[in-house]
Design an enzyme around this catalytic site. Structure first.
Site, PDB file in Angstrom:
ATOM      1  N   GLY A 196       2.781  -1.049   2.141  1.00  0.00           N
ATOM      2  CA  GLY A 196       1.536  -1.164   2.799  1.00  0.00           C
ATOM      3  C   GLY A 196       1.456  -2.383   3.679  1.00  0.00           C
ATOM      4  O   GLY A 196       0.420  -2.891   3.946  1.00  0.00           O
ATOM      5  N   LEU A 237       2.302  -3.891  -1.919  1.00  0.00           N
ATOM      6  CA  LEU A 237       0.900  -3.811  -1.585  1.00  0.00           C
ATOM      7  C   LEU A 237       0.201  -2.463  -1.380  1.00  0.00           C
ATOM      8  O   LEU A 237      -1.072  -2.388  -1.496  1.00  0.00           O
ATOM      9  CB  LEU A 237       0.649  -4.659  -0.324  1.00  0.00           C
ATOM     10  CG  LEU A 237       1.029  -6.061  -0.143  1.00  0.00           C
ATOM     11  CD1 LEU A 237       0.491  -6.569   1.366  1.00  0.00           C
ATOM     12  CD2 LEU A 237       0.411  -7.103  -1.249  1.00  0.00           C
ATOM     13  N   ALA A 238       0.981  -1.491  -1.285  1.00  0.00           N
ATOM     14  CA  ALA A 238       0.516   0.082  -1.083  1.00  0.00           C
ATOM     15  C   ALA A 238      -0.390   0.459  -1.939  1.00  0.00           C
ATOM     16  O   ALA A 238      -0.152   0.430  -3.196  1.00  0.00           O
ATOM     17  CB  ALA A 238       1.798   0.800  -0.718  1.00  0.00           C
ATOM     18  N   SER A 282      -5.329  -6.815  -9.114  1.00  0.00           N
ATOM     19  CA  SER A 282      -6.747  -6.992  -8.525  1.00  0.00           C
ATOM     20  C   SER A 282      -7.510  -7.772  -9.792  1.00  0.00           C
ATOM     21  O   SER A 282      -7.422  -7.387 -11.024  1.00  0.00           O
ATOM     22  CB  SER A 282      -7.272  -5.671  -8.215  1.00  0.00           C
ATOM     23  OG  SER A 282      -8.586  -5.683  -8.140  1.00  0.00           O
ATOM     24  N   ASN A 290     -11.789 -10.924  -3.976  1.00  0.00           N
ATOM     25  CA  ASN A 290     -12.239 -10.285  -2.966  1.00  0.00           C
ATOM     26  C   ASN A 290     -11.713 -10.920  -1.699  1.00  0.00           C
ATOM     27  O   ASN A 290     -12.203 -11.960  -1.287  1.00  0.00           O
ATOM     28  CB  ASN A 290     -13.829 -10.244  -2.861  1.00  0.00           C
ATOM     29  CG  ASN A 290     -14.156  -9.325  -4.039  1.00  0.00           C
ATOM     30  OD1 ASN A 290     -14.037  -9.516  -5.304  1.00  0.00           O
ATOM     31  ND2 ASN A 290     -14.831  -8.455  -3.564  1.00  0.00           N
ATOM     32  N   GLY A 307      -1.209  -3.202   6.671  1.00  0.00           N
ATOM     33  CA  GLY A 307      -2.541  -3.420   6.391  1.00  0.00           C
ATOM     34  C   GLY A 307      -3.085  -4.995   6.467  1.00  0.00           C
ATOM     35  O   GLY A 307      -2.254  -5.746   7.231  1.00  0.00           O
ATOM     36  N   PHE A 308      -4.294  -5.202   6.144  1.00  0.00           N
ATOM     37  CA  PHE A 308      -4.953  -6.359   6.186  1.00  0.00           C
ATOM     38  C   PHE A 308      -4.124  -7.518   5.902  1.00  0.00           C
ATOM     39  O   PHE A 308      -3.668  -8.585   6.550  1.00  0.00           O
ATOM     40  CB  PHE A 308      -6.381  -6.418   5.735  1.00  0.00           C
ATOM     41  CG  PHE A 308      -6.905  -7.590   5.804  1.00  0.00           C
ATOM     42  CD1 PHE A 308      -6.995  -8.613   6.673  1.00  0.00           C
ATOM     43  CD2 PHE A 308      -7.882  -8.069   4.424  1.00  0.00           C
ATOM     44  CE1 PHE A 308      -7.926  -9.719   6.740  1.00  0.00           C
ATOM     45  CE2 PHE A 308      -8.607  -9.071   4.514  1.00  0.00           C
ATOM     46  CZ  PHE A 308      -8.568 -10.039   5.385  1.00  0.00           C
ATOM     47  N   ILE A 309      -3.683  -7.452   4.722  1.00  0.00           N
ATOM     48  CA  ILE A 309      -2.799  -8.683   3.963  1.00  0.00           C
ATOM     49  C   ILE A 309      -1.247  -8.779   4.434  1.00  0.00           C
ATOM     50  O   ILE A 309      -0.698  -9.381   5.207  1.00  0.00           O
ATOM     51  CB  ILE A 309      -2.961  -8.621   2.553  1.00  0.00           C
ATOM     52  CG1 ILE A 309      -4.576  -8.838   1.891  1.00  0.00           C
ATOM     53  CG2 ILE A 309      -2.061  -9.561   1.837  1.00  0.00           C
ATOM     54  CD1 ILE A 309      -4.503  -8.613   0.536  1.00  0.00           C
ATOM     55  N   TYR A 349     -10.353   2.787  -9.864  1.00  0.00           N
ATOM     56  CA  TYR A 349      -9.475   1.821  -9.097  1.00  0.00           C
ATOM     57  C   TYR A 349      -9.026   0.807 -10.087  1.00  0.00           C
ATOM     58  O   TYR A 349      -7.527   0.545  -9.980  1.00  0.00           O
ATOM     59  CB  TYR A 349     -10.377   1.025  -8.051  1.00  0.00           C
ATOM     60  CG  TYR A 349      -9.582   0.184  -7.224  1.00  0.00           C
ATOM     61  CD1 TYR A 349      -8.510   0.304  -6.482  1.00  0.00           C
ATOM     62  CD2 TYR A 349      -9.975  -1.113  -7.317  1.00  0.00           C
ATOM     63  CE1 TYR A 349      -7.898  -0.641  -5.680  1.00  0.00           C
ATOM     64  CE2 TYR A 349      -9.335  -2.172  -6.667  1.00  0.00           C
ATOM     65  CZ  TYR A 349      -8.254  -2.013  -5.875  1.00  0.00           C
ATOM     66  OH  TYR A 349      -7.702  -2.890  -5.388  1.00  0.00           O
TER      67      TYR A 349
END
Length: 378
Positions: free
Chosen positions: A9, A84-85, A130, A218, A12-14, A189
């Site tokens: 992942g 992270l994916a 998370s 978040n 992505g953003f991170i 999730y």
């Protein structure tokens, strides 16, 4: 000593920012990413600035963690894996159940299966968990006990009672949730993130691989997807503000989250991957401060200088939690790091970036309609 880091992942953003942090520290980076349209647009090679940011930084493999060959290729030579994916989005997970479970749980299981059954050089796996695994998190009773209330009921919320309750107790006060708290996720999730974390923390040590879990709160900041209508209220609200549209505030607007800035998340993740002290630990990665949705709206309107209308509607989503704030003591004591970008400063930086981006189309309403059709949005 330089490491070869695989970031699943990683486009992505991170992940894209994390890749740059590793390279700056002298490490080699590979990335495995499925480049889904929901995040990267319909033609990622031409439409994804996150992917473009990896040019000259990482060896990018376009593939899925659910595919043996893709994973095997990406793992070649890796010494550390930052996993992270994942499919993200609390609301969407409640009706795209198979996709979330297949990617989040199945992909993690496939990664561990390859490490268990094939030769490799991996010494550590960092799993992106998370805050959603805590469910409602920690509260204090009137006599000072810490308790973990059950999920809110549709019956209570339909009456406009959005607070959490525990039978036999009076008013409950929100307190920071630490890593030893009860785990009772309230969404698909959240369940998948708990399973990802449990798989890594259970299996990796039996293979002689160190496990580290990061429970992200978040995460927000420049670079987060403005295309994805299923996650990230700062992105969603920013698009509505730029379109001049009214913001629909769910519940009573007093629901809160722990918003943590992207640079702080990247540094915490870098330390989790490279610090010897991190091995075997679970860390909350958050700001340690609760911010209400009403505060988010006010901060964004001020930063944009645009006062679009905002309406508290009393709508609510099944599976949402009421409040959340992280206890980050362990992160500070073991890794010597405390996230330090205040929410207001983070919003200012985020808005400055958003204003350089094109205004995205109106896909948010479609996401709400999908939930309402399935009776998950009331």
């Amino acid at each position: 000593m330089p490491e070869h880091i695989l970031i699943t992942g990683g486009a992505g953003f991170i992940g894209s920012r994390l890749a740059r942090r590793f390279v700056e520290a002298g490490h080699r980076v590979s990335v495995l990413d499925s480049l889904i349209a929901q995040v990267h647009g319909p033609d990622p090679v031409h439409t994804s600035p996150l992917l473009a940011s990896l040019d000259g930084i990482a060896n990018v493999h376009h593939g899925s963690v659910t595919d043996d060959d893709d994973l095997r290729t990406a793992l070649a030579g890796a010494t550390i894996v930052v996993h992270l994916a994942a499919e993200t989005g609390t609301g969407q997970s409640m009706y795209e159940i198979e996709r979330y479970v297949e990617t989040n749980v199945g992909g993690t299981a496939k990664l561990l299966d390859l490490l268990a059954n094939e030769s490799h050089e991996v010494s550590r796996v960092v799993i992106a968990s998370s805050r959603s695994i805590y469910g409602e998190g920690a509260y204090r009773t009137e006599d000072g006990r810490t308790v973990y209330p059950p999920h809110r009921t549709d019956a209570d919320m339909s009456r406009g009672d959005f607070e959490v309750h525990l039978e036999g107790e009076g008013e409950l006060a929100l307190v920071p949730t630490d890593e030893d708290a009860k785990l009772h996720p309230s969404s698909v999730y959240g369940i998948t993130k708990q399973m990802q974390e449990s798989l890594v923390r259970t299996v990796a040590p039996t293979l002689g691989v160190e496990a580290v879990a990061l429970r992200y709160q978040n995460v927000f900041g420049p670079g987060q997807s403005l295309k994805n209508p299923y996650t990230g209220i700062l992105s969603i609200f920013s698009t509505l503000i730029r379109q001049g549209k009214e913001i629909n505030i769910f519940e009573d607007g007093k629901e809160s989250r722990d918003f943590v800035y992207i640079d702080d998340v990247v540094e915490a993740t870098f330390l989790a991957a490279t610090s010897a002290a991190a091995a075997g630990h679970v860390f909350n990665v958050g700001s340690g401060r609760a911010t209400t949705v009403l505060e988010v709206v006010d901060s964004l309107r001020t930063a944009f200088g645009i006062q679009v209308p905002a309406r508290v509607t009393g709508n609510y989503r099944l599976g949402d939690i009421r409040h959340n704030v992280a206890d980050t003591t362990r992160l500070t004591e073991i890794l010597g790091f405390t996230p330090n970008v205040p929410f207001g400063e983070g919003v200012r930086r985020f808005v400055d970036w958003v204003l350089t981006e094109p205004v995205e189309g109106d896909s948010y309403q479609r996401s709400l309609d999908e939930m309402a059709h399935r009776k998950l949005l009331k």
